[in-house]
Design a protein around this motif. Structure first.
Motif, PDB file in Angstrom:
ATOM      1  N   VAL A   1     -52.727 -53.560   8.393  1.00  0.00           N
ATOM      2  CA  VAL A   1     -53.050 -54.785   7.662  1.00  0.00           C
ATOM      3  C   VAL A   1     -51.775 -55.266   6.984  1.00  0.00           C
ATOM      4  CG1 VAL A   1     -54.436 -55.825   5.831  1.00  0.00           C
ATOM      5  CG2 VAL A   1     -55.454 -54.127   7.355  1.00  0.00           C
ATOM      6  N   THR A   2     -51.072 -56.091   7.702  1.00  0.00           N
ATOM      7  CA  THR A   2     -49.856 -56.744   7.254  1.00  0.00           C
ATOM      8  C   THR A   2     -49.497 -57.720   8.374  1.00  0.00           C
ATOM      9  OG1 THR A   2     -47.635 -56.365   6.283  1.00  0.00           O
ATOM     10  CG2 THR A   2     -48.127 -55.220   8.323  1.00  0.00           C
ATOM     11  N   PRO A   3     -48.696 -58.741   8.116  1.00  0.00           N
ATOM     12  CA  PRO A   3     -48.299 -59.624   9.216  1.00  0.00           C
ATOM     13  C   PRO A   3     -47.509 -58.853  10.278  1.00  0.00           C
ATOM     14  CG  PRO A   3     -47.843 -60.668   7.108  1.00  0.00           C
ATOM     15  CD  PRO A   3     -48.196 -59.238   6.820  1.00  0.00           C
ATOM     16  N   LEU A   4     -47.923 -58.977  11.512  1.00  0.00           N
ATOM     17  CA  LEU A   4     -47.220 -58.326  12.623  1.00  0.00           C
ATOM     18  C   LEU A   4     -46.692 -59.326  13.633  1.00  0.00           C
ATOM     19  CD1 LEU A   4     -49.515 -55.259  13.376  1.00  0.00           C
ATOM     20  CD2 LEU A   4     -47.254 -55.223  12.332  1.00  0.00           C
ATOM     21  N   THR A   5     -47.092 -60.588  13.500  1.00  0.00           N
ATOM     22  CA  THR A   5     -46.657 -61.573  14.484  1.00  0.00           C
ATOM     23  C   THR A   5     -45.170 -61.863  14.335  1.00  0.00           C
ATOM     24  OG1 THR A   5     -47.361 -63.327  12.978  1.00  0.00           O
ATOM     25  CG2 THR A   5     -48.893 -62.686  14.688  1.00  0.00           C
ATOM     26  N   GLN A   6     -44.500 -61.904  15.464  1.00  0.00           N
ATOM     27  CA  GLN A   6     -43.098 -62.304  15.515  1.00  0.00           C
ATOM     28  C   GLN A   6     -42.888 -63.201  16.721  1.00  0.00           C
ATOM     29  OE1 GLN A   6     -41.330 -58.045  14.433  1.00  0.00           O
ATOM     30  NE2 GLN A   6     -39.779 -59.633  14.201  1.00  0.00           N
ATOM     31  N   ASP A   7     -41.792 -63.940  16.690  1.00  0.00           N
ATOM     32  CA  ASP A   7     -41.473 -64.824  17.802  1.00  0.00           C
ATOM     33  C   ASP A   7     -41.076 -64.006  19.023  1.00  0.00           C
ATOM     34  OD1 ASP A   7     -41.899 -67.052  16.264  1.00  0.00           O
ATOM     35  OD2 ASP A   7     -39.780 -67.339  15.758  1.00  0.00           O
ATOM     36  N   GLY A   8     -41.656 -64.377  20.148  1.00  0.00           N
ATOM     37  CA  GLY A   8     -41.207 -63.850  21.427  1.00  0.00           C
ATOM     38  C   GLY A   8     -40.577 -64.974  22.226  1.00  0.00           C
ATOM     39  N   LEU A   9     -39.522 -64.682  22.953  1.00  0.00           N
ATOM     40  CA  LEU A   9     -38.823 -65.695  23.740  1.00  0.00           C
ATOM     41  C   LEU A   9     -39.391 -65.727  25.154  1.00  0.00           C
ATOM     42  CD1 LEU A   9     -36.524 -67.774  24.002  1.00  0.00           C
ATOM     43  CD2 LEU A   9     -35.028 -65.873  24.708  1.00  0.00           C
ATOM     44  N   CYS A  10     -39.988 -66.869  25.497  1.00  0.00           N
ATOM     45  CA  CYS A  10     -40.573 -67.050  26.827  1.00  0.00           C
ATOM     46  C   CYS A  10     -39.709 -68.021  27.619  1.00  0.00           C
ATOM     47  CB  CYS A  10     -41.994 -67.585  26.705  1.00  0.00           C
ATOM     48  SG  CYS A  10     -42.797 -67.885  28.293  1.00  0.00           S
ATOM     49  N   VAL A  11     -39.180 -67.572  28.740  1.00  0.00           N
ATOM     50  CA  VAL A  11     -38.372 -68.405  29.634  1.00  0.00           C
ATOM     51  C   VAL A  11     -39.013 -68.338  31.015  1.00  0.00           C
ATOM     52  CG1 VAL A  11     -36.104 -68.798  30.639  1.00  0.00           C
ATOM     53  CG2 VAL A  11     -36.287 -67.919  28.299  1.00  0.00           C
TER      54      VAL A  11
ATOM     55  N   ALA B   1     -41.757 -61.524  27.064  1.00  0.00           N
ATOM     56  CA  ALA B   1     -41.753 -62.104  25.722  1.00  0.00           C
ATOM     57  C   ALA B   1     -42.427 -61.174  24.733  1.00  0.00           C
ATOM     58  CB  ALA B   1     -42.446 -63.468  25.739  1.00  0.00           C
ATOM     59  N   SER B   2     -43.534 -60.548  25.144  1.00  0.00           N
ATOM     60  CA  SER B   2     -44.243 -59.629  24.257  1.00  0.00           C
ATOM     61  C   SER B   2     -43.452 -58.342  24.032  1.00  0.00           C
ATOM     62  CB  SER B   2     -45.623 -59.292  24.846  1.00  0.00           C
ATOM     63  OG  SER B   2     -46.431 -60.437  24.915  1.00  0.00           O
ATOM     64  N   LYS B   3     -42.883 -57.806  25.089  1.00  0.00           N
ATOM     65  CA  LYS B   3     -42.154 -56.540  24.983  1.00  0.00           C
ATOM     66  C   LYS B   3     -40.995 -56.640  24.005  1.00  0.00           C
ATOM     67  CE  LYS B   3     -39.643 -53.149  27.803  1.00  0.00           C
ATOM     68  NZ  LYS B   3     -39.206 -52.787  29.175  1.00  0.00           N
ATOM     69  N   TYR B   4     -40.339 -57.796  23.973  1.00  0.00           N
ATOM     70  CA  TYR B   4     -39.135 -57.934  23.150  1.00  0.00           C
ATOM     71  C   TYR B   4     -39.365 -58.828  21.936  1.00  0.00           C
ATOM     72  CZ  TYR B   4     -36.959 -55.745  27.183  1.00  0.00           C
ATOM     73  OH  TYR B   4     -36.629 -54.862  28.188  1.00  0.00           O
ATOM     74  N   ALA B   5     -40.599 -58.790  21.400  1.00  0.00           N
ATOM     75  CA  ALA B   5     -40.933 -59.590  20.213  1.00  0.00           C
ATOM     76  C   ALA B   5     -41.091 -58.726  18.969  1.00  0.00           C
ATOM     77  CB  ALA B   5     -42.211 -60.391  20.454  1.00  0.00           C
ATOM     78  N   TYR B   6     -40.554 -57.528  19.009  1.00  0.00           N
ATOM     79  CA  TYR B   6     -40.609 -56.623  17.853  1.00  0.00           C
ATOM     80  C   TYR B   6     -39.175 -56.229  17.541  1.00  0.00           C
ATOM     81  CZ  TYR B   6     -42.687 -53.017  14.826  1.00  0.00           C
ATOM     82  OH  TYR B   6     -43.080 -52.256  13.752  1.00  0.00           O
ATOM     83  N   TYR B   7     -38.630 -56.801  16.458  1.00  0.00           N
ATOM     84  CA  TYR B   7     -37.199 -56.644  16.180  1.00  0.00           C
ATOM     85  C   TYR B   7     -36.920 -57.019  14.725  1.00  0.00           C
ATOM     86  CZ  TYR B   7     -37.732 -61.638  16.975  1.00  0.00           C
ATOM     87  OH  TYR B   7     -38.183 -62.937  16.918  1.00  0.00           O
ATOM     88  N   ASP B   8     -35.735 -56.655  14.288  1.00  0.00           N
ATOM     89  CA  ASP B   8     -35.272 -57.005  12.944  1.00  0.00           C
ATOM     90  C   ASP B   8     -34.877 -58.487  12.933  1.00  0.00           C
ATOM     91  OD1 ASP B   8     -33.969 -57.355  10.530  1.00  0.00           O
ATOM     92  OD2 ASP B   8     -32.778 -55.529  10.680  1.00  0.00           O
ATOM     93  N   PRO B   9     -35.538 -59.334  12.136  1.00  0.00           N
ATOM     94  CA  PRO B   9     -35.187 -60.763  12.118  1.00  0.00           C
ATOM     95  C   PRO B   9     -33.731 -61.032  11.766  1.00  0.00           C
ATOM     96  CG  PRO B   9     -37.291 -60.410  11.026  1.00  0.00           C
ATOM     97  CD  PRO B   9     -36.700 -59.045  11.273  1.00  0.00           C
ATOM     98  N   ALA B  10     -33.118 -60.143  10.991  1.00  0.00           N
ATOM     99  CA  ALA B  10     -31.708 -60.356  10.644  1.00  0.00           C
ATOM    100  C   ALA B  10     -30.827 -60.277  11.883  1.00  0.00           C
ATOM    101  CB  ALA B  10     -31.260 -59.329   9.607  1.00  0.00           C
ATOM    102  N   ALA B  11     -31.175 -59.406  12.824  1.00  0.00           N
ATOM    103  CA  ALA B  11     -30.392 -59.294  14.057  1.00  0.00           C
ATOM    104  C   ALA B  11     -30.523 -60.567  14.890  1.00  0.00           C
ATOM    105  CB  ALA B  11     -30.862 -58.083  14.864  1.00  0.00           C
ATOM    106  N   ARG B  12     -31.697 -61.132  14.941  1.00  0.00           N
ATOM    107  CA  ARG B  12     -31.861 -62.387  15.682  1.00  0.00           C
ATOM    108  C   ARG B  12     -31.089 -63.521  15.013  1.00  0.00           C
ATOM    109  NH1 ARG B  12     -37.318 -65.962  16.047  1.00  0.00           N
ATOM    110  NH2 ARG B  12     -36.226 -67.887  16.576  1.00  0.00           N
TER     111      ARG B  12
END
Length: 430
Positions: free
Chosen positions: A287-297, A319-330
């Protein structure tokens, strides 16, 4: 109207202070940009005889069980945002008793609207507001609003599911603070590195923007188009059954094909998908926000419908596989690429398929209808285009928010027509 406030005491484990986790960071940035708490929830009629004390017990259950509900933000002098989980405290259940001349449903809706309008006090208010409307001691409606920094829709679903269980047992999923600690471990650093390699490879290859240069296309500048098609639902179900394809891949292939038809030569369809990350087993009940942006090309130029759907499957899963990451790195990657290219990357097309998995059925007796439900102005829009697939049965319903400087309304209507045409033609369901 009489308003009573019932104080509910609670306590739970996991007290501490720490940084925001990755999902919270993305939500907080969106909250700041929109100057909104992005509150979730609303009004639910009560028809099962529950009384005020039942809802006080529900509030205590939520506050005690989920550390996210006992969390407040701390704002550091350097601008950093941290979170603090408390071990105990008091929450308030508001009880509204309308006058005889007032409609309880209208009172409940007014309360929900007022709560949505008023931002949460992130440093001094719990992220859950709860109230009931009652008449003659009978509760008629419950109003619940939650600040988005505490949970996403998936987290709210976990809370509702566990509330309904006779004995949910101890809560063992990571808390928001636990998740922030786990995300600093080497395995999660490797996850971020892999995600950034994927993002960089694609961002170096795509054009700076999917949309064209801005132009004055009149008012409204920001517009919401609500569109639905039962014909597309039937066609998508037929394609899904024939190809063994997820309806989400079919819709994504259709959108990419529509863009390719309306704007040929602009390159692949590029969008940020809203990924819940709850498909990861360890995060299912968090129970916390888990949604992150995934890049779909997704490049569908020259593809047959079956090839486009197969490519959509690959693009969606990546897009789903690589949508879990540190936002600072992006953020660092984006800055570096912008500096190298000399042209800022435009990732302001958002795509969010909110549909729950359900069987794809074909009912040939249903009428094949397509209609625009509404076109209405918006006061503000952050992205240039946002396509939301709503979770409703027996129809494909889209909510398209658009900055008409970049995509005029006639082009939006044409895109929707081509989306449906792709699916219906590919399915053979006339």
């Amino acid at each position: 109207m009489l308003v009573q406030r019932i104080v509910v005491s609670f306590e739970g484990p996991g007290a501490g202070v720490g940084p925001l986790n990755w999902g919270q960071q993305q939500v907080w940035a969106a909250m700041v940009e929109s100057d909104s708490s992005m509150s979730m929830g609303g009004v639910v009629p009560v028809e099962d005889g529950r009384v005020t004390e039942d809802f006080a017990a529900e509030l205590r259950f939520f506050m005690s069980r989920y550390a996210a509900m006992r969390t407040r933000l701390r704002f550091e002098p350097d601008g950093a945002v941290a979170q603090e989980v408390y071990s105990r405290g008091e929450a308030t259940l508001e009880v509204h008793e309308p006058a005889d001349s007032e409609d309880p449903a209208a009172v409940a809706e007014a309360l929900a609207a007022a709560w949505r309008e008023r931002k949460f006090d992130y440093a001094d208010e719990w992220p859950l507001r709860m109230g009931v409307v009652r008449r003659d001691e009978k509760v008629t409606h419950v109003v619940v609003l939650m600040c988005h920094i505490a949970a996403d829709l998936g987290g709210m679903a976990v809370m509702q599911r566990e509330l309904a269980e006779p004995d949910p047992g101890p809560y063992e999923a990571p808390s928001p603070l636990d998740l922030a600690r786990l995300q600093r471990e080497p395995a999660m650093q490797r996850q971020t590195a892999a995600a950034m390699r994927y993002w960089e490879a694609h961002l170096r290859a795509v054009p700076p923007s999917l949309l064209g240069a801005p132009a004055d296309n009149g008012e409204p500048r920001y517009c919401r188009v609500r569109w639905e098609s039962s014909a597309m639902h039937l066609a998508s179900a037929a394609l899904s059954a024939r190809l063994g394809a997820d309806p989400a891949w079919i819709l994504l292939a259709g959108i990419a094909t529509a863009f390719d038809r309306v704007f040929p030569g602009r390159g692949p369809f590029v969008a940020l998908g809203i990924i819940s990350n709850r498909f990861r087993p360890a995060l299912r009940d968090v129970v916390t926000p888990l949604t992150q942006d995934g890049l779909c090309v997704l490049d569908v130029t020259g593809a047959t419908p079956q090839e486009a759907i197969a490519r959509a499957r690959t693009a969606s899963m990546s897009a789903s596989k690589y949508a879990y990451y540190d936002p600072a790195a992006r953020a660092d990657l984006t800055r570096r690429l912008n500096e190298e290219r000399g042209v800022p990357l435009d990732l302001t097309v958002l795509y969010n398929d909110r549909r729950s998995p359900r069987p794809s059925t074909v009912d040939d007796s249903r009428p094949r209808e397509t209609r625009i439900l509404a076109e209405e102005p918006l006061p503000f829009l952050g992205p240039k285009l946002m396509v939301i697939v709503e979770d409703v049965p027996d129809v494909v319903r889209l909510m398209v928010d658009v900055d008409t400087r970049y995509l005029p309304l006639p082009d939006v209507r044409t895109l929707l027509h081509e989306l449906e045409s792709f699916t219906v033609t590919a399915s053979g369901v006339g």
